[in-house]
Design a protein around this motif. Structure first.
Motif, mmCIF file in Angstrom:
data_model
loop_
_atom_site.group_PDB
_atom_site.id
_atom_site.type_symbol
_atom_site.label_atom_id
_atom_site.label_comp_id
_atom_site.label_asym_id
_atom_site.label_seq_id
_atom_site.Cartn_x
_atom_site.Cartn_y
_atom_site.Cartn_z
ATOM 1 N N HIS A 121 -3.210 -0.990 -5.660
ATOM 2 C CA HIS A 121 -2.671 -0.769 -4.318
ATOM 3 C C HIS A 121 -3.138 -1.918 -3.425
ATOM 4 O O HIS A 121 -4.274 -2.372 -3.559
ATOM 5 N N PRO A 122 -2.275 -2.332 -2.487
ATOM 6 C CA PRO A 122 -2.784 -3.251 -1.466
ATOM 7 C C PRO A 122 -3.617 -2.479 -0.452
ATOM 8 O O PRO A 122 -3.209 -1.400 -0.017
ATOM 9 N N SER A 151 -6.159 -3.194 3.121
ATOM 10 C CA SER A 151 -6.635 -4.190 4.085
ATOM 11 C C SER A 151 -8.154 -4.238 4.078
ATOM 12 O O SER A 151 -8.807 -3.202 3.919
ATOM 13 N N THR A 173 -10.818 0.520 3.365
ATOM 14 C CA THR A 173 -10.899 1.894 3.869
ATOM 15 C C THR A 173 -9.618 2.607 3.487
ATOM 16 O O THR A 173 -8.517 2.110 3.750
ATOM 17 N N LYS A 174 -9.755 3.763 2.828
ATOM 18 C CA LYS A 174 -8.585 4.446 2.250
ATOM 19 C C LYS A 174 -8.523 5.889 2.715
ATOM 20 O O LYS A 174 -9.537 6.568 2.790
ATOM 21 N N THR A 197 -5.650 11.040 -0.506
ATOM 22 C CA THR A 197 -4.381 11.770 -0.539
ATOM 23 C C THR A 197 -4.271 12.689 -1.750
ATOM 24 O O THR A 197 -3.253 13.340 -1.924
ATOM 25 N N SER A 212 -3.972 11.442 -4.677
ATOM 26 C CA SER A 212 -3.276 10.627 -5.690
ATOM 27 C C SER A 212 -4.263 10.216 -6.777
ATOM 28 O O SER A 212 -5.479 10.252 -6.570
ATOM 29 N N PHE A 220 2.008 -0.249 6.257
ATOM 30 C CA PHE A 220 1.276 0.334 5.136
ATOM 31 C C PHE A 220 2.260 1.061 4.229
ATOM 32 O O PHE A 220 2.383 2.295 4.264
ATOM 33 N N LEU A 221 3.011 0.282 3.417
ATOM 34 C CA LEU A 221 3.978 0.882 2.493
ATOM 35 C C LEU A 221 3.244 1.869 1.591
ATOM 36 O O LEU A 221 2.114 1.636 1.203
ATOM 37 N N TYR A 235 2.868 5.090 2.570
ATOM 38 C CA TYR A 235 2.693 6.256 3.439
ATOM 39 C C TYR A 235 4.026 6.560 4.108
ATOM 40 O O TYR A 235 4.766 5.643 4.449
#
Ligand SMILES: Cc1cc2nc3c(=O)[nH]c(=O)nc-3n(C[C@H](O)[C@H](O)[C@H](O)COP(=O)(O)OP(=O)(O)OC[C@H]3O[C@@H](n4cnc5c(N)ncnc54)[C@H](O)[C@@H]3O)c2cc1C
Length: 233
Positions: free
Chosen positions: A48-49, A51, A64-65, A68, A70, A229-230, A232
């Motif tokens: 995942h990308p 930031s 920072t995530k 979810t 997943s 933020f692709l 979401y």
């Protein structure tokens, strides 16, 4: 550039948001606001990308995530100190480094990550630019970096001001109620709206809404920078 880093520690930010710190290889540099492709699992297969959420002057790397449920969230949550992770980057040109006029940041939820990186960077440079952050979240129990933003405002960045916008409030924070819209932007931004540069960061739906609200205020698209933020909705 692909590099292997090691997990150091997890920093809880809210009950649903965590930061993850990694070793910083010698010579690895990034610009505040950039992102990295973080590969987890066997040969970094889950990607995942994310930031960078820390400042480029710090001697570790941090992302920072939002949790979810997943597979990716579970994997990053299960990292042990010393585990290897593959990072590809840094990537992207979301930045406020070259802006000399007033800056207005519109962040939705976890979209705060690259903005926080820029603010930490600004604080370390004793930045005196006028930076306004309008920060939208669903409720005051889930506002990543809330205390730190207050501290930056009071202690470290004389030109920085944050306004919180909450979908619902338990009364713990001073905030506007509802969503970020043209009315909130007009009332909270003291800078000239036609002269300021806007940075929008958050889920694609939020970014689109913000672009529409800025269009209502007559802000030229040439003054708007975005990070979507692709992944979401
Ligand atoms: C430039 C950039 C920076 C980002 N920075 C952050 C950050 O700092 N913190 C953060 O929490 N999230 C960030 N994201 C979003 C992040 O990459 C994940 O997409 C998001 O966290 C959802 O992943 P998940 O593991 O929760 O859910 P998943 O179940 O893995 O993904 C949810 C759904 O989105 C789809 N999807 C996932 N990633 C992408 C993608 N990159 N492009 C298109 N579709 C995708 C999946 O196929 C799935 O259908 C960023 C995204 C981009 C593009």
């Amino acid at each position: 550039m692909e590099t292997t880093v090691r997990f150091i520690e997890r920093m809880p930010r809210t009950s649903q948001v965590n930061s993850y710190r990694f070793t910083r290889p010698p010579g690895f540099s990034f610009q505040a606001g950039q992102y990295v492709i973080v590969g987890l699992g066997h040969e970094g297969m889950l990607v995942h990308p994310l930031s960078f959420s820390n400042g480029p002057q710090q001697d570790f790397l941090e992302v920072t995530k939002r949790m979810t449920g997943s597979a990716y969230s579970q994997y990053i949550e299960g990292l042990y100190p010393g585990d290897e992770v593959i990072m590809k980057g840094p990537n992207g040109d979301f930045s406020m480094a070259d802006i000399s006029n007033d800056i207005v940041c519109l962040a939705g939820g976890i979209g705060i990550a690259p903005i926080r990186s820029m603010l930490v960077d600004s604080a370390s440079r004793h930045d005196r630019r006028r930076i306004t952050l309008i920060y939208g979240n669903s409720d005051d129990d889930d506002v990543p970096f809330a205390e730190e933003l207050e501290e930056l405002q009071k202690m470290h960045l004389p030109g920085f001001r944050v306004t919180h916008v909450l979908g619902r409030s338990l009364g713990k924070m001073q905030a506007c109620q509802g969503r970020i819209d043209s009315k909130v932007i007009r009332s909270e931004v003291t800078a000239d709206l036609q002269e300021a540069t806007f940075l929008i960061s958050g889920p694609p739906v939020m970014v689109r809404e913000m672009e529409e609200q800025l269009a209502l205020l007559g802000v030229s698209s040439s003054r708007i920078r975005v990070e979507r933020f692709l992944g979401y909705t």
